[in-house]
Every structure is written in structure tokens, then in C-alpha cells.
Design a protein around this motif. Sequence first.
Motif, PDB file in Angstrom:
ATOM      1  N   ASN A 197     -14.714  -1.359   2.256  1.00  0.00           N
ATOM      2  CA  ASN A 197     -15.644  -0.244   2.147  1.00  0.00           C
ATOM      3  C   ASN A 197     -15.986   0.341   3.512  1.00  0.00           C
ATOM      4  O   ASN A 197     -16.101   1.564   3.665  1.00  0.00           O
ATOM      5  CB  ASN A 197     -16.923  -0.709   1.444  1.00  0.00           C
ATOM      6  CG  ASN A 197     -17.895   0.424   1.211  1.00  0.00           C
ATOM      7  OD1 ASN A 197     -17.571   1.405   0.546  1.00  0.00           O
ATOM      8  ND2 ASN A 197     -19.090   0.298   1.764  1.00  0.00           N
ATOM      9  N   GLU A 198     -16.104  -0.544   4.511  1.00  0.00           N
ATOM     10  CA  GLU A 198     -16.480  -0.101   5.863  1.00  0.00           C
ATOM     11  C   GLU A 198     -15.340   0.639   6.556  1.00  0.00           C
ATOM     12  O   GLU A 198     -15.547   1.654   7.215  1.00  0.00           O
ATOM     13  CB  GLU A 198     -16.874  -1.330   6.696  1.00  0.00           C
ATOM     14  CG  GLU A 198     -17.102  -1.040   8.151  1.00  0.00           C
ATOM     15  CD  GLU A 198     -18.565  -0.951   8.539  1.00  0.00           C
ATOM     16  OE1 GLU A 198     -18.822  -0.467   9.635  1.00  0.00           O
ATOM     17  OE2 GLU A 198     -19.438  -1.325   7.744  1.00  0.00           O
ATOM     18  N   TYR A 199     -14.113   0.109   6.411  1.00  0.00           N
ATOM     19  CA  TYR A 199     -13.004   0.656   7.193  1.00  0.00           C
ATOM     20  C   TYR A 199     -11.952   1.383   6.358  1.00  0.00           C
ATOM     21  O   TYR A 199     -10.999   1.943   6.915  1.00  0.00           O
ATOM     22  CB  TYR A 199     -12.335  -0.475   7.996  1.00  0.00           C
ATOM     23  CG  TYR A 199     -13.273  -1.096   9.001  1.00  0.00           C
ATOM     24  CD1 TYR A 199     -13.645  -0.409  10.144  1.00  0.00           C
ATOM     25  CD2 TYR A 199     -13.819  -2.364   8.788  1.00  0.00           C
ATOM     26  CE1 TYR A 199     -14.516  -0.966  11.068  1.00  0.00           C
ATOM     27  CE2 TYR A 199     -14.697  -2.926   9.704  1.00  0.00           C
ATOM     28  CZ  TYR A 199     -15.040  -2.220  10.838  1.00  0.00           C
ATOM     29  OH  TYR A 199     -15.907  -2.772  11.742  1.00  0.00           O
ATOM     30  N   GLY A 200     -12.094   1.344   5.026  1.00  0.00           N
ATOM     31  CA  GLY A 200     -11.109   2.014   4.186  1.00  0.00           C
ATOM     32  C   GLY A 200      -9.742   1.379   4.278  1.00  0.00           C
ATOM     33  O   GLY A 200      -8.720   2.059   4.094  1.00  0.00           O
ATOM     34  N   ALA A 201      -9.705   0.092   4.590  1.00  0.00           N
ATOM     35  CA  ALA A 201      -8.426  -0.609   4.752  1.00  0.00           C
ATOM     36  C   ALA A 201      -8.538  -2.000   4.160  1.00  0.00           C
ATOM     37  O   ALA A 201      -9.601  -2.627   4.183  1.00  0.00           O
ATOM     38  CB  ALA A 201      -8.051  -0.696   6.232  1.00  0.00           C
ATOM     39  N   ASP A 202      -7.419  -2.466   3.611  1.00  0.00           N
ATOM     40  CA  ASP A 202      -7.336  -3.814   3.054  1.00  0.00           C
ATOM     41  C   ASP A 202      -6.844  -4.751   4.156  1.00  0.00           C
ATOM     42  O   ASP A 202      -5.808  -4.510   4.776  1.00  0.00           O
ATOM     43  CB  ASP A 202      -6.364  -3.830   1.874  1.00  0.00           C
ATOM     44  CG  ASP A 202      -6.397  -5.152   1.112  1.00  0.00           C
ATOM     45  OD1 ASP A 202      -6.484  -6.203   1.765  1.00  0.00           O
ATOM     46  OD2 ASP A 202      -6.337  -5.112  -0.125  1.00  0.00           O
ATOM     47  N   LEU A 203      -7.613  -5.809   4.394  1.00  0.00           N
ATOM     48  CA  LEU A 203      -7.259  -6.757   5.446  1.00  0.00           C
ATOM     49  C   LEU A 203      -5.861  -7.320   5.249  1.00  0.00           C
ATOM     50  O   LEU A 203      -5.118  -7.549   6.217  1.00  0.00           O
ATOM     51  CB  LEU A 203      -8.298  -7.889   5.468  1.00  0.00           C
ATOM     52  CG  LEU A 203      -8.404  -8.761   6.708  1.00  0.00           C
ATOM     53  CD1 LEU A 203      -8.536  -7.931   7.959  1.00  0.00           C
ATOM     54  CD2 LEU A 203      -9.605  -9.689   6.572  1.00  0.00           C
ATOM     55  N   PHE A 204      -5.473  -7.512   4.000  1.00  0.00           N
ATOM     56  CA  PHE A 204      -4.162  -8.108   3.720  1.00  0.00           C
ATOM     57  C   PHE A 204      -3.023  -7.123   3.945  1.00  0.00           C
ATOM     58  O   PHE A 204      -1.870  -7.527   4.060  1.00  0.00           O
ATOM     59  CB  PHE A 204      -4.132  -8.656   2.289  1.00  0.00           C
ATOM     60  CG  PHE A 204      -4.865  -9.962   2.164  1.00  0.00           C
ATOM     61  CD1 PHE A 204      -4.198 -11.165   2.247  1.00  0.00           C
ATOM     62  CD2 PHE A 204      -6.240  -9.989   2.008  1.00  0.00           C
ATOM     63  CE1 PHE A 204      -4.870 -12.364   2.155  1.00  0.00           C
ATOM     64  CE2 PHE A 204      -6.930 -11.181   1.915  1.00  0.00           C
ATOM     65  CZ  PHE A 204      -6.247 -12.373   1.987  1.00  0.00           C
ATOM     66  N   GLU A 205      -3.348  -5.835   4.018  1.00  0.00           N
ATOM     67  CA  GLU A 205      -2.323  -4.859   4.375  1.00  0.00           C
ATOM     68  C   GLU A 205      -2.135  -4.804   5.891  1.00  0.00           C
ATOM     69  O   GLU A 205      -1.067  -4.421   6.383  1.00  0.00           O
ATOM     70  CB  GLU A 205      -2.705  -3.476   3.846  1.00  0.00           C
ATOM     71  CG  GLU A 205      -2.686  -3.394   2.318  1.00  0.00           C
ATOM     72  CD  GLU A 205      -3.201  -2.061   1.812  1.00  0.00           C
ATOM     73  OE1 GLU A 205      -3.555  -1.197   2.651  1.00  0.00           O
ATOM     74  OE2 GLU A 205      -3.263  -1.885   0.580  1.00  0.00           O
ATOM     75  N   LEU A 206      -3.163  -5.191   6.625  1.00  0.00           N
ATOM     76  CA  LEU A 206      -3.083  -5.176   8.085  1.00  0.00           C
ATOM     77  C   LEU A 206      -2.323  -6.382   8.630  1.00  0.00           C
ATOM     78  O   LEU A 206      -1.548  -6.262   9.579  1.00  0.00           O
ATOM     79  CB  LEU A 206      -4.495  -5.155   8.683  1.00  0.00           C
ATOM     80  CG  LEU A 206      -5.323  -3.902   8.443  1.00  0.00           C
ATOM     81  CD1 LEU A 206      -6.760  -4.118   8.891  1.00  0.00           C
ATOM     82  CD2 LEU A 206      -4.725  -2.719   9.195  1.00  0.00           C
TER      83      LEU A 206
END
Length: 375
Positions: free
Chosen positions: A327-336
Amino acid sequence: MPSLYVHVPFCVKKCNYCAFYSEPLQRSKVEGYLTSLNREADLRQQKVQEGMSTLFIGGGTPTALNEEELDTLLSIINSNFKFKDSAEKTMEANPGTLTTEKLQTLRKQGINRVSLGVQSLNDDLLRQIGRIHRSEEVKDAVRLIREAGFKNLNLDLMFGLPGQNLADWRDTLEETLRIRPEHISVYGLMVEEGTPIALNKELIANLPDDDTQAELYHLTREILGKAGYQHYEISNYALPGYECQHNLGYWRRMEYLGIGPGAVSCLKNRRFKNFEDIFLYEKMLSKWELPVDSKENEFLSKREQMVELLILGLRLKDGINLPQFKNEYGADLFELYPAVLERYLKAGVLRIEDGSLLLKPEYWFVANGVLQEFV
């Protein structure tokens, strides 16, 4: 609402392991420092009108100042910055620099938490690392702190000292439990380049090996855990309800403002640092210019923000809330970090629990090796 850190750069004597910016205590320098700090506070408070969440006064040794200087320091802070009524307000102190009068001044000015730099309760080890106090002075300082009415006390301890063994460390931990502080910070000795301890070949040769350091760390977890302290961050233990709110702000990547020479700030994802030079600090503020070192001024990209939160958040027992991260960064940690996360999850180093990514406590001692893969 950001937190406030105030750096007091004076020490009676610099410890052999210390790499923080400090100056030998000279009364003539303190007056110039306080005048400049007042100017910086006046300039900075205009940018933080919403007020401050917590206060931490560190150094150096803030309590090396005399009673009148401490009163001036705290008046500068209180006249320039607003705090919520329940704000945690901490001052670092060293045994041997506290008096009843100083502690009464701290209480009168709103300080409600004392962080006492103990490091060890073994006098031989204290001498080796250049501390000015001895174990008996720790007990005297704690008595004065309690008599002054402080109900939130932290003790800083350090393991991995030259010549330290399990028996020495157990004695220090057990003596600490007899003191019963509300919070205990336990740090492994970091040998910083250029410090006296780093230049002493005899002391370096006498450092505990990696296996012994791991045993010291796990002994800490065992003894403090059995005594009711919650191991809520890699280096920090607290009785329920006494977690350090100021430091939790750092680990959760909340905004913070630092004032004083060498102090670091991070506001609106811009990180900047004041000059680590009291002469330059005072010179710039004499012209009402902010004393920021241009070489220490950077804007954090979105990726840098995410990496920082990942590294800091995994230091905490509660880990990183994955939905909040997205929600904060608009990114999925597992995609990074798909490969790294999958490898550590399969190896049982990381786990997911109630929507949070956690580093298992049994791997906290080697956390740096894990976390550096995300840099």
C-alpha cells in the motif's frame, strides 16, 4: 510527526571503541555550542510546525554538562519544539556524571527516560575499553536515577569485548537483572577503523572468536528472556510496554530531525547531515545559515526507501507487514526480490506469519549477512 534527536558533542574522555563525533569537554566551547544550537533550533522548528513525536538527546555525553548548561539545553529544546503530552523524552547519561541536582533539572524540564551507558559491570573490561566509570558507580547512578523519580531506565551493555568470556558476561547480565531496568540494549563490539582499540594489536588479538560471540549473544537471549524481557529488536530487550519509541521510529522508517554538530535528519525522504565540526557548525549559524554538509545531503529514490524499510524492518520481532508495504510503495516485495526471498524462506531463515515477513530470531545474530543481500 517526526522525532527529534539532539547531539551534544562533549565527553569527559572518549572511549577506546567510539567512532561518534565528540569533543573534549571545555566550558568555553559549551557556551558557543548552546548559542548555535538555539539558532539552529529556531531555524528548524519553522519546518516542523506539526510538533515532534519523541525526543532523544545523545552524544557525546549530555550529562557531562553542568546543571546550568543542562537547564539551558532543555530550555532551548522546549521553547522551540512542541511535543505531545505523552511523548517519550530520553537523555543519555554516563555513570560518574550524574548528580541529584542534574537529575532534578532533567525531571523539571520534562525528561522521562534515562539511557545509562554501562557497557560492562566488570571493572577490568571497563578499563580496557577506556570507560571512565567503574561498576560501583553504576549502582550509585541507578540509585540517584530512581530517587529522582525516573520510572523508565535503559542500560546499554556491550559484548564481544577483548578478553571477555561467558562467565564474565553472565555476571554482568545477572547483575543487570538485579538492577531491573525497564529496557536493556545489548550491542556487539564494532571495531571501527581509526579508534584506539583498532590500533591496539594486543586488544585485537584478544577479541572473542565468532563462535564465542554467538554464544554470548544466545546467552543474552536466554537469560533476559527468562527474566521477562521481550526481545523486540535484534539488539534490544524491554519489559512489556517499555519498548523505545524513539528507536522504533527509526526502524519503521518514520521521519526524524537531528540538530547539533554531526546530527542526521531524514525529512520527506531527504537525508542530510550537519557538519561534524563544531567550529564550522558555529561559523555557519553565526550567519543564520543551516550547518548542513553538502556532501551528506541526498534524496532517497523509491527503491532506496523500500530497501531501507526492508533492512530496518527485518530487525524487528514484528517484521514487515506485507499489505502495508504494498500500500505504501505500490510494489510487491516478492516481485522485487523473488530469488533471495524464496531461498531464505525455503531455508527457514525467513517466515511469513499473519501477513508479515519475519527474520527468525535464531538467525538474528547473523542478520547482517542476510540483510546485505537486499542492498
